[in-house]
Motif scaffolding. Structure first.
Motif, PDB file in Angstrom:
ATOM      1  N   HIS A  99       4.194 -42.799  54.246  1.00 43.57           N
ATOM      2  CA  HIS A  99       2.837 -42.779  53.691  1.00 43.57           C
ATOM      3  C   HIS A  99       1.902 -42.237  54.767  1.00 43.57           C
ATOM      4  O   HIS A  99       1.636 -42.912  55.766  1.00 43.57           O
ATOM      5  N   LEU A 141      -1.540 -51.084  49.982  1.00 44.28           N
ATOM      6  CA  LEU A 141      -1.502 -50.364  48.709  1.00 44.28           C
ATOM      7  C   LEU A 141      -2.310 -51.089  47.626  1.00 44.28           C
ATOM      8  O   LEU A 141      -2.828 -52.181  47.834  1.00 44.28           O
ATOM      9  N   THR A 144      -4.134 -55.078  46.079  1.00 43.74           N
ATOM     10  CA  THR A 144      -3.847 -56.179  46.998  1.00 43.74           C
ATOM     11  C   THR A 144      -5.140 -56.927  47.331  1.00 43.74           C
ATOM     12  O   THR A 144      -6.203 -56.330  47.473  1.00 43.74           O
ATOM     13  N   PHE A 157       2.799 -52.753  56.687  1.00 44.56           N
ATOM     14  CA  PHE A 157       2.873 -52.174  55.341  1.00 44.56           C
ATOM     15  C   PHE A 157       2.735 -53.302  54.342  1.00 44.56           C
ATOM     16  O   PHE A 157       3.575 -54.212  54.290  1.00 44.56           O
ATOM     17  N   ASP A 159       2.469 -53.961  50.388  1.00 43.11           N
ATOM     18  CA  ASP A 159       2.702 -53.308  49.105  1.00 43.11           C
ATOM     19  C   ASP A 159       1.674 -53.748  48.057  1.00 43.11           C
ATOM     20  O   ASP A 159       0.842 -54.626  48.307  1.00 43.11           O
ATOM     21  N   SER A 160       1.749 -53.163  46.883  1.00 41.95           N
ATOM     22  CA  SER A 160       0.795 -53.451  45.811  1.00 41.95           C
ATOM     23  C   SER A 160       0.883 -54.895  45.322  1.00 41.95           C
ATOM     24  O   SER A 160       1.950 -55.513  45.341  1.00 41.95           O
ATOM     25  N   ARG A 175       6.137 -56.033  57.226  1.00 45.35           N
ATOM     26  CA  ARG A 175       6.274 -55.408  55.900  1.00 45.35           C
ATOM     27  C   ARG A 175       6.316 -56.505  54.843  1.00 45.35           C
ATOM     28  O   ARG A 175       7.160 -57.404  54.915  1.00 45.35           O
ATOM     29  N   HIS A 177       6.324 -56.954  50.585  1.00 48.42           N
ATOM     30  CA  HIS A 177       6.523 -56.172  49.372  1.00 48.42           C
ATOM     31  C   HIS A 177       5.837 -56.804  48.162  1.00 48.42           C
ATOM     32  O   HIS A 177       5.306 -57.911  48.224  1.00 48.42           O
ATOM     33  N   ALA A 178       5.881 -56.091  47.056  1.00 43.99           N
ATOM     34  CA  ALA A 178       5.006 -56.324  45.910  1.00 43.99           C
ATOM     35  C   ALA A 178       5.045 -57.756  45.377  1.00 43.99           C
ATOM     36  O   ALA A 178       6.098 -58.391  45.317  1.00 43.99           O
ATOM     37  N   SER A 215       9.875 -58.853  47.752  1.00 47.80           N
ATOM     38  CA  SER A 215       8.991 -59.003  46.591  1.00 47.80           C
ATOM     39  C   SER A 215       9.070 -60.407  45.997  1.00 47.80           C
ATOM     40  O   SER A 215      10.104 -61.071  46.072  1.00 47.80           O
TER      41      SER A 215
END
Length: 357
Positions: A99, A141, A144, A157, A159-160, A175, A177-178, A215
């Motif tokens: 990204h 992303l 959030t 990072f 995520d959404s 990191r 995640h969603a 996630s």
């Protein structure tokens, strides 16, 4: 999108390997042995993959010196390393689509008091509250929520649809995640006269460097002290970490694990899928718990631990389950008495044989 190409010797340098063959060979992708083409590089990790490697159309192979010697009659281009799987892991970052956007999307809401690095990226409909901090090269992303007082380090990072709340702090290269929630309210209630009285959760969550959380996970904030996830911890999807839990550095948890409140887990532990851990216990460093086990008491020594029953053919499992229930219904003292009786009989027989001699 045009794929970037890398020379064989460039890739070898990244993994501290030795290029063998056509050093200027250009490669576009990292691929499996089965699906690789002449533009791809693949890795061979053990002798059992030799037949697959011989038939592979890969332009180059990542191998050990021993494996190269067995493949050089079929392939000409190699990167020779001590650990091909580690080299593969390193090169995934080279070929990963990154990204590269920077800046803040117009649809994002940023409170005026928040400090956002100029090199960060804030996606569409992200909401960042009062006194938040977002470090250099961090990517957040869309959709959030970063609640008041949250601090996010460098090169993270997010995520959404992630929620970061409870004034949690994330160190660098984290990191998440969603749909994961970090810092949500812990499950704390005081029973009194048949009712549950909610305990306000006053602690937070502290996450160390290089942590990865999958996630749909939940890491609850502490009741008084913080929930702590130390450096290098990796957590799969659908994992629950309750309030005041401490997870030691470089511990790994597979999907659907659940850890109850105030448990302390050591460093370099491995929890396989669907492991359950009760609250208020301590688990030593270097402990492995196999899949679907239930940890009901503290573990003080390193090693591998299991509970539950292994898979059997259904009819056989039903018979075993009946026997297990029957075993539970018999008091332990009866077994002890039977064992004592058998031991006495054995000793009597041994004495008789000695007398006959």
């Amino acid at each position: 999108m045009i794929s970037k190409q890398y020379r064989l010797d460039e890739l070898a340098k990244q993994v501290q390997g030795e290029p063998v063959g056509q050093s200027d060979l250009k490669l576009k992708r990292l691929a499996s042995l089965e699906n690789a083409s002449s533009d791809d590089i693949a890795f061979v990790n053990a002798d059992k993959f030799l037949d697959l490697a011989r038939s592979s159309k890969a332009g180059a192979l990542i191998v050990t010196e021993q494996l190269r010697a067995q493949l050089q009659d079929v392939h000409q281009n190699f990167i020779v390393v001590a650990n091909p799987y580690l080299a593969f892991a390193i090169l995934t970052h080279t070929f990963e689509r990154k990204h590269e956007q920077r800046g803040i999307e117009s649809s994002a809401y940023i409170h005026p008091s928040a400090m956002i690095s100029d090199s960060a990226y804030i996606g569409h409909f992200v909401c960042i509250g009062e006194n938040c901090v977002v470090g250099d090269d961090t990517v957040i992303l869309s959709h959030t929520k970063v609640d008041d007082g949250v601090e996010i380090g460098k090169q993270c990072f997010i995520d959404s649809h992630v929620t970061l709340t409870g004034e949690c702090t994330l160190a660098d290269r984290v990191r998440i995640h969603a749909n994961t929630v970090i810092g949500g309210e812990g499950f704390g209630f005081a029973p009194y006269q048949g009712k549950w009285n909610r305990i306000a959760q006053l602690g937070s969550v502290r996450i160390g460097n290089d942590v990865r959380i999958g996630s749909n996970c939940s890491v609850d904030r502490g009741a008084l002290d913080d929930t702590v996830i130390e450096d290098g911890v990796i957590i799969d999807n659908l994992v629950q970490i309750a309030h005041n839990v401490k997870v030691g550095a470089n511990t790994a948890m597979a999907a659907k694990c659940g850890v109850a409140g105030s448990t302390v887990i050591g460093k370099n532990c491995v929890f396989a899928g669907a492991v359950g851990v009760v609250g208020h216990i301590n688990i030593a460093d270097n402990v492995t718990v196999t899949g679907m086990s239930m940890v009901t008491k503290s573990i003080s020594e390193a090693g591998s631990y299991s509970s539950g029953t292994p898979m059997l053919e259904t009819a056989q499992w039903k018979r075993a389950a009946i026997r297990f229930k029957q075993l539970a219904d018999v008091p332990l003292t009866q077994f002890a008495k039977k064992l004592d009786h058998i031991q006495a009989q054995i000793e009597s027989l041994e004495s008789t044989f000695k007398l006959r001699k």
